[in-house]
Design a protein around this motif. Structure first.
Motif, mmCIF file in Angstrom:
data_model
loop_
_atom_site.group_PDB
_atom_site.id
_atom_site.type_symbol
_atom_site.label_atom_id
_atom_site.label_comp_id
_atom_site.label_asym_id
_atom_site.label_seq_id
_atom_site.Cartn_x
_atom_site.Cartn_y
_atom_site.Cartn_z
ATOM 1 N N GLU A 1 -66.536 54.576 -74.217
ATOM 2 C CA GLU A 1 -67.784 54.419 -73.965
ATOM 3 C C GLU A 1 -68.534 55.680 -74.448
ATOM 4 O OE1 GLU A 1 -68.034 53.365 -69.935
ATOM 5 O OE2 GLU A 1 -67.256 51.235 -70.235
ATOM 6 N N ARG A 2 -67.662 56.886 -74.186
ATOM 7 C CA ARG A 2 -68.304 58.106 -74.677
ATOM 8 C C ARG A 2 -68.647 58.202 -76.025
ATOM 9 N NH1 ARG A 2 -71.855 61.954 -73.082
ATOM 10 N NH2 ARG A 2 -71.391 64.056 -74.089
ATOM 11 N N CYS A 3 -67.326 58.014 -76.829
ATOM 12 C CA CYS A 3 -67.772 57.814 -78.120
ATOM 13 C C CYS A 3 -68.958 56.995 -78.810
ATOM 14 C CB CYS A 3 -66.393 57.198 -78.966
ATOM 15 S SG CYS A 3 -66.212 57.095 -80.608
ATOM 16 N N VAL A 4 -68.843 55.725 -78.263
ATOM 17 C CA VAL A 4 -70.064 54.747 -78.752
ATOM 18 C C VAL A 4 -71.284 55.440 -78.312
ATOM 19 C CG1 VAL A 4 -70.872 52.650 -78.509
ATOM 20 C CG2 VAL A 4 -68.600 52.946 -78.687
ATOM 21 N N GLU A 5 -71.489 55.874 -76.897
ATOM 22 C CA GLU A 5 -72.824 56.611 -76.557
ATOM 23 C C GLU A 5 -73.204 57.690 -77.394
ATOM 24 O OE1 GLU A 5 -74.069 59.316 -72.646
ATOM 25 O OE2 GLU A 5 -72.426 58.155 -72.597
ATOM 26 N N VAL A 6 -72.249 58.758 -77.864
ATOM 27 C CA VAL A 6 -72.737 59.862 -78.465
ATOM 28 C C VAL A 6 -72.769 59.495 -79.981
ATOM 29 C CG1 VAL A 6 -72.127 62.296 -79.003
ATOM 30 C CG2 VAL A 6 -71.750 61.435 -76.752
ATOM 31 N N PHE A 7 -71.798 58.781 -80.460
ATOM 32 C CA PHE A 7 -72.024 58.878 -81.884
ATOM 33 C C PHE A 7 -72.681 57.276 -82.441
ATOM 34 C CE2 PHE A 7 -68.255 61.796 -81.459
ATOM 35 C CZ PHE A 7 -68.897 62.949 -81.646
ATOM 36 N N GLY A 8 -72.737 56.510 -81.619
ATOM 37 C CA GLY A 8 -73.205 55.160 -81.799
ATOM 38 C C GLY A 8 -72.300 54.241 -82.223
ATOM 39 N N ALA A 9 -70.969 54.444 -82.304
ATOM 40 C CA ALA A 9 -69.931 53.639 -82.682
ATOM 41 C C ALA A 9 -68.466 54.083 -82.548
ATOM 42 C CB ALA A 9 -70.081 53.132 -84.174
ATOM 43 N N ILE A 10 -67.556 53.184 -82.499
ATOM 44 C CA ILE A 10 -66.031 53.705 -82.700
ATOM 45 C C ILE A 10 -65.416 53.080 -83.747
ATOM 46 C CG2 ILE A 10 -65.524 51.991 -80.748
ATOM 47 C CD1 ILE A 10 -62.993 54.064 -80.156
ATOM 48 N N ASP A 11 -65.041 53.974 -84.771
ATOM 49 C CA ASP A 11 -64.651 53.325 -86.007
ATOM 50 C C ASP A 11 -63.114 53.405 -86.206
ATOM 51 O OD1 ASP A 11 -67.074 52.645 -87.324
ATOM 52 O OD2 ASP A 11 -67.313 54.804 -87.168
ATOM 53 N N GLY A 12 -62.624 54.590 -85.267
ATOM 54 C CA GLY A 12 -61.311 54.871 -85.547
ATOM 55 C C GLY A 12 -60.853 55.100 -84.125
ATOM 56 N N LEU A 13 -59.511 54.965 -83.685
ATOM 57 C CA LEU A 13 -58.868 55.540 -82.646
ATOM 58 C C LEU A 13 -57.455 55.844 -82.648
ATOM 59 C CD1 LEU A 13 -58.484 55.751 -79.254
ATOM 60 C CD2 LEU A 13 -57.880 53.300 -79.260
ATOM 61 N N VAL A 14 -57.191 57.112 -82.474
ATOM 62 C CA VAL A 14 -55.813 57.601 -82.381
ATOM 63 C C VAL A 14 -55.039 57.614 -80.844
ATOM 64 C CG1 VAL A 14 -54.199 59.468 -83.382
ATOM 65 C CG2 VAL A 14 -56.376 58.893 -84.673
ATOM 66 N N ASN A 15 -54.297 56.830 -80.799
ATOM 67 C CA ASN A 15 -53.611 56.848 -79.481
ATOM 68 C C ASN A 15 -52.501 57.842 -79.454
ATOM 69 O OD1 ASN A 15 -54.673 55.027 -77.386
ATOM 70 N ND2 ASN A 15 -54.469 53.253 -78.752
ATOM 71 N N ASN A 16 -52.988 58.863 -79.202
ATOM 72 C CA ASN A 16 -51.905 60.274 -79.269
ATOM 73 C C ASN A 16 -51.393 60.571 -77.843
ATOM 74 O OD1 ASN A 16 -50.528 62.594 -80.815
ATOM 75 N ND2 ASN A 16 -52.213 63.544 -79.099
ATOM 76 N N ALA A 17 -52.502 60.470 -76.806
ATOM 77 C CA ALA A 17 -52.116 61.074 -75.512
ATOM 78 C C ALA A 17 -50.593 60.386 -74.945
ATOM 79 C CB ALA A 17 -53.085 60.594 -74.552
ATOM 80 N N GLY A 18 -49.642 61.320 -74.529
ATOM 81 C CA GLY A 18 -48.583 61.297 -74.094
ATOM 82 C C GLY A 18 -47.836 62.121 -73.380
ATOM 83 N N ILE A 19 -46.921 61.767 -72.330
ATOM 84 C CA ILE A 19 -45.999 62.807 -71.894
ATOM 85 C C ILE A 19 -44.639 62.459 -72.165
ATOM 86 C CG2 ILE A 19 -47.884 63.120 -70.178
ATOM 87 C CD1 ILE A 19 -46.034 61.563 -68.043
ATOM 88 N N PHE A 20 -43.802 63.494 -71.722
ATOM 89 C CA PHE A 20 -42.412 63.432 -72.103
ATOM 90 C C PHE A 20 -41.630 64.082 -71.133
ATOM 91 C CE2 PHE A 20 -38.931 65.786 -74.472
ATOM 92 C CZ PHE A 20 -38.084 64.607 -75.044
ATOM 93 N N ARG A 21 -40.575 63.165 -70.696
ATOM 94 C CA ARG A 21 -39.411 63.661 -69.635
ATOM 95 C C ARG A 21 -38.299 63.162 -69.995
ATOM 96 N NH1 ARG A 21 -43.795 65.484 -68.212
ATOM 97 N NH2 ARG A 21 -44.959 65.368 -66.388
ATOM 98 N N LEU A 22 -37.308 64.016 -69.758
ATOM 99 C CA LEU A 22 -36.014 63.781 -70.108
ATOM 100 C C LEU A 22 -35.035 63.521 -69.114
ATOM 101 C CD1 LEU A 22 -35.770 66.497 -72.986
ATOM 102 C CD2 LEU A 22 -35.291 64.119 -73.528
ATOM 103 N N ALA A 23 -34.062 62.583 -69.045
ATOM 104 C CA ALA A 23 -33.108 62.293 -67.932
ATOM 105 C C ALA A 23 -31.996 61.364 -68.232
ATOM 106 C CB ALA A 23 -33.987 61.823 -66.529
ATOM 107 N N HIS A 24 -30.825 61.774 -67.946
ATOM 108 C CA HIS A 24 -29.922 60.765 -67.860
ATOM 109 C C HIS A 24 -30.090 59.768 -66.968
ATOM 110 C CE1 HIS A 24 -25.817 58.904 -67.408
ATOM 111 N NE2 HIS A 24 -25.344 59.418 -68.570
ATOM 112 N N PRO A 25 -29.744 58.475 -67.326
ATOM 113 C CA PRO A 25 -30.195 57.488 -66.408
ATOM 114 C C PRO A 25 -29.555 57.549 -64.737
ATOM 115 C CG PRO A 25 -29.212 56.333 -68.320
ATOM 116 C CD PRO A 25 -29.158 57.893 -68.501
ATOM 117 N N SER A 26 -28.314 58.236 -64.799
ATOM 118 C CA SER A 26 -27.725 58.411 -63.484
ATOM 119 C C SER A 26 -28.614 59.403 -62.440
ATOM 120 C CB SER A 26 -26.340 59.126 -63.440
ATOM 121 O OG SER A 26 -26.233 60.325 -64.002
ATOM 122 N N GLN A 27 -29.454 60.402 -63.211
ATOM 123 C CA GLN A 27 -30.290 61.052 -62.553
ATOM 124 C C GLN A 27 -31.987 61.096 -62.998
ATOM 125 O OE1 GLN A 27 -28.768 64.626 -64.594
ATOM 126 N NE2 GLN A 27 -27.483 65.317 -62.890
#
Length: 284
Positions: A75-101
């Motif tokens: 909504e912020r993109c549309v409000e400020v720029f009048g449209a949303i022509d592209g989205l890059v879904n980059n946000a992410g987090i990373f956790r490492l663990a063996h299944p036993s832990q």
């Protein structure tokens, strides 16, 4: 003329690393960029870099792991720029663990940010893009979804992102809204964490290239030049640009009108069901 002249693009998780590289190049190629991150200082810094270079940027601070949070970014993109022509879904987090832990709360957090955050942002963006007649979504997956040690949560989240890409592409064919994904590789904080956790076992799995090496493919997929590219996963690995194949059924399979356990065993023993694939991303 820039590849994204006149377009408004959201990049999530754009405060540093790969996301910042995508945002800066999108702006350099003519896009007005909505920089999202949970860290306000980082988001503001990237936006300031863009404007200092003559580009156009605004900021949306907050998590995309909730429906309302993701909606606020779009909504912020549309409000400020009048449209949303592209989205890059980059946000992410990373956790490492063996299944036993594996800590269940960490597993949930990875799924909520990486998979649900991608889904929520994509759903909001797709609805806006359909209403305006077109747009491009670029999801970020990972080769880890094919199998990688200590990456059960991360790999599962990125496998879900790949499946979302395929399913949304099927839904949106012919609408003017395209959905693709990238599988990037760069030396980032994630690479450092991976190497510290696995030690010698991580050798060769990370590249020394900076995040900027991955950005041109993302900007291409956002651009009109990629109008014929839909439902694909593009892999960037150091100097190499390639495609990851969709899941496929191998060979012709074995046939029997009444399978039994013994017959299944015999089919596997004879190799009639097809080859056993190695775990992990590999070249066909």
């Amino acid at each position: 003329m820039g590849a994204l002249d006149g377009k408004a693009v959201v990049v999530t998780g754009a405060g540093r690393g790969l996301g910042a590289a995508y945002a800066r190049l999108a702006a350099a190629e003519g896009a007005a960029v909505l920089v999202n991150d949970v860290d306000a200082d980082l988001a503001l810094t990237v936006a300031a870099q863009i404007t200092a270079s003559g580009g156009q940027a605004d900021v949306a601070v907050g998590t995309i792991s909730t429906w309302d949070g993701a909606g606020a970014v779009v909504e912020r993109c549309v409000e400020v720029f009048g449209a949303i022509d592209g989205l890059v879904n980059n946000a992410g987090i990373f956790r490492l663990a063996h299944p036993s832990q594996q800590d269940p709360d960490e597993f949930r957090a990875v799924i909520e940010v990486n998979l649900l955050g991608t889904a929520y942002c994509g759903l909001h963006a797709i609805r806006a893009m359909l209403a305006q007649g077109g747009g491009s979504v670029v999801n970020v997956t990972s080769g880890a979804h094919a199998g990688s040690a200590a990456m059960g949560a991360y790999g599962a989240s990125k496998g879900g992102v790949a499946s979302l890409t395929y399913c949304w592409a099927a839904d949106l064919t012919g609408t003017g809204v395209r959905v693709n994904a990238v599988s990037p590789n760069a030396h980032t904080r994630m690479a450092d964490t991976f190497e510290a956790y696995l030690g010698a076992a991580a050798k060769g799995q990370n590249v020394s290239k900076p995040p900027e090496q991955n950005a041109p493919a993302v900007i291409y997929l956002l651009s009109d030049a990629a109008a014929a590219v839909h439902g694909q996963v593009v892999r960037i690995d150091g100097d190499e640009l390639s495609m990851i194949a969709h899941p496929v059924v191998q060979g012709t399979g074995a046939q029997d009108a009444e399978w039994t356990v013994e017959k299944v065993e015999a089919a596997f023993a004879a190799g009639a069901v097809g080859p056993i694939s190695p775990v992990g991303l590999h070249r066909a």
